[in-house]
Design a protein around this motif. Structure first.
Motif, mmCIF file in Angstrom:
data_model
loop_
_atom_site.group_PDB
_atom_site.id
_atom_site.type_symbol
_atom_site.label_atom_id
_atom_site.label_comp_id
_atom_site.label_asym_id
_atom_site.label_seq_id
_atom_site.Cartn_x
_atom_site.Cartn_y
_atom_site.Cartn_z
ATOM 1 N N HIS A 9 -90.015 54.038 -35.485
ATOM 2 C CA HIS A 9 -89.472 52.702 -35.252
ATOM 3 C C HIS A 9 -88.435 52.746 -34.126
ATOM 4 O O HIS A 9 -87.332 52.222 -34.266
ATOM 5 C CB HIS A 9 -88.873 52.147 -36.540
ATOM 6 N N ALA A 10 -88.810 53.337 -33.014
ATOM 7 C CA ALA A 10 -87.888 53.520 -31.892
ATOM 8 C C ALA A 10 -87.560 52.209 -31.198
ATOM 9 O O ALA A 10 -86.532 52.098 -30.565
ATOM 10 C CB ALA A 10 -88.470 54.491 -30.879
ATOM 11 N N ASN A 11 -88.432 51.203 -31.323
ATOM 12 C CA ASN A 11 -88.243 49.918 -30.658
ATOM 13 C C ASN A 11 -88.149 50.125 -29.144
ATOM 14 O O ASN A 11 -87.147 49.799 -28.512
ATOM 15 C CB ASN A 11 -87.021 49.190 -31.211
ATOM 16 N N LEU A 12 -89.204 50.713 -28.582
ATOM 17 C CA LEU A 12 -89.230 51.006 -27.145
ATOM 18 C C LEU A 12 -88.995 49.740 -26.340
ATOM 19 O O LEU A 12 -89.434 48.658 -26.710
ATOM 20 C CB LEU A 12 -90.562 51.641 -26.760
ATOM 21 N N ASN A 13 -88.292 49.904 -25.207
ATOM 22 C CA ASN A 13 -87.910 48.739 -24.435
ATOM 23 C C ASN A 13 -88.341 48.805 -22.975
ATOM 24 O O ASN A 13 -89.122 47.989 -22.540
ATOM 25 C CB ASN A 13 -86.398 48.522 -24.540
ATOM 26 N N THR A 14 -87.793 49.723 -22.195
ATOM 27 C CA THR A 14 -87.978 49.701 -20.752
ATOM 28 C C THR A 14 -88.289 51.102 -20.239
ATOM 29 O O THR A 14 -87.861 52.085 -20.828
ATOM 30 C CB THR A 14 -86.681 49.193 -20.069
ATOM 31 N N GLY A 15 -89.000 51.178 -19.116
ATOM 32 C CA GLY A 15 -89.311 52.459 -18.501
ATOM 33 C C GLY A 15 -89.042 52.454 -17.012
ATOM 34 O O GLY A 15 -89.020 51.397 -16.382
ATOM 35 N N ALA A 16 -88.824 53.630 -16.442
ATOM 36 C CA ALA A 16 -88.617 53.785 -15.001
ATOM 37 C C ALA A 16 -89.034 55.199 -14.599
ATOM 38 O O ALA A 16 -88.776 56.155 -15.334
ATOM 39 C CB ALA A 16 -87.145 53.566 -14.634
ATOM 40 N N PHE A 17 -89.671 55.316 -13.444
ATOM 41 C CA PHE A 17 -90.058 56.625 -12.916
ATOM 42 C C PHE A 17 -88.940 57.202 -12.059
ATOM 43 O O PHE A 17 -88.381 56.510 -11.206
ATOM 44 C CB PHE A 17 -91.325 56.506 -12.060
ATOM 45 N N ASP A 18 -88.634 58.491 -12.262
ATOM 46 C CA ASP A 18 -87.638 59.160 -11.428
ATOM 47 C C ASP A 18 -88.288 59.635 -10.125
ATOM 48 O O ASP A 18 -89.470 59.363 -9.877
ATOM 49 C CB ASP A 18 -86.950 60.305 -12.178
ATOM 50 N N GLY A 19 -87.551 60.347 -9.305
ATOM 51 C CA GLY A 19 -88.039 60.808 -8.011
ATOM 52 C C GLY A 19 -89.146 61.842 -8.085
ATOM 53 O O GLY A 19 -89.807 62.119 -7.088
ATOM 54 N N ASP A 20 -89.390 62.420 -9.274
ATOM 55 C CA ASP A 20 -90.442 63.415 -9.447
ATOM 56 C C ASP A 20 -91.666 62.866 -10.172
ATOM 57 O O ASP A 20 -92.553 63.626 -10.556
ATOM 58 C CB ASP A 20 -89.893 64.619 -10.233
#
Length: 150
Positions: A9-20
């Motif tokens: 039940h992490a309640n995922l919200n947002t994602g972003a890719f790093d430079g790698d």
């Protein structure tokens, strides 16, 4: 430090890719994590102050930061260890909801509880804030375009 599994039940919200090309993500129930598509590896970390990780962004240099809505803080993730270092904004209990990097790596933060948009420059450690118009404004999200227009 990291562990996967046990976060139903992490309640995922947002994602972003790093430079790698690694995907970093937040879960409002107190986690953040990364998925390395090259390795097929997922690691999950406990947020430094519990519940609240919400918005996340990567700077043009590849650094990753997230904000905590419930915890009202900004955090910088060490991409090697996965550890998050809390950076306290000058406005307490502001309810940082979203964060976006501009082309210079400055972080624009939307503050749900305070009705402000703030900007943190990690290179010099400075903060600025602007209250948005209205009687009881609630800033959910704002976008910074390729020309650094907020």
């Amino acid at each position: 430090m990291g562990a996967s599994g046990g976060h139903r039940h992490a309640n995922l919200n947002t994602g972003a890719f790093d430079g790698d090309g690694v995907l970093w993500f937040t879960g409002q129930n107190g986690i953040y994590g990364r998925f390395d598509p090259a390795k097929g590896d997922v690691k999950v970390f406990q947020a430094p102050e519990g519940r609240g990780p919400y918005g996340i962004t990567a700077t043009p240099g590849g650094d990753v930061y997230f904000v905590s809505l419930a915890g009202s803080y900004l955090a910088r993730i060490d991409r090697e260890s996965g550890e998050a270092q809390v950076i306290e904004p000058p406005t307490s209990e502001q309810g940082a909801r979203r964060v976006w990097s501009d082309s210079g790596g400055r972080l624009w933060i939307w503050e749900w509880n305070s009705g402000q948009v703030s900007m943190h420059d990690p290179q010099v450690g400075s903060w600025d804030a602007w209250r948005v118009p209205g009687d009881d404004p609630r800033v959910y999200a704002v976008y910074v375009d390729e020309s650094d227009t907020v």
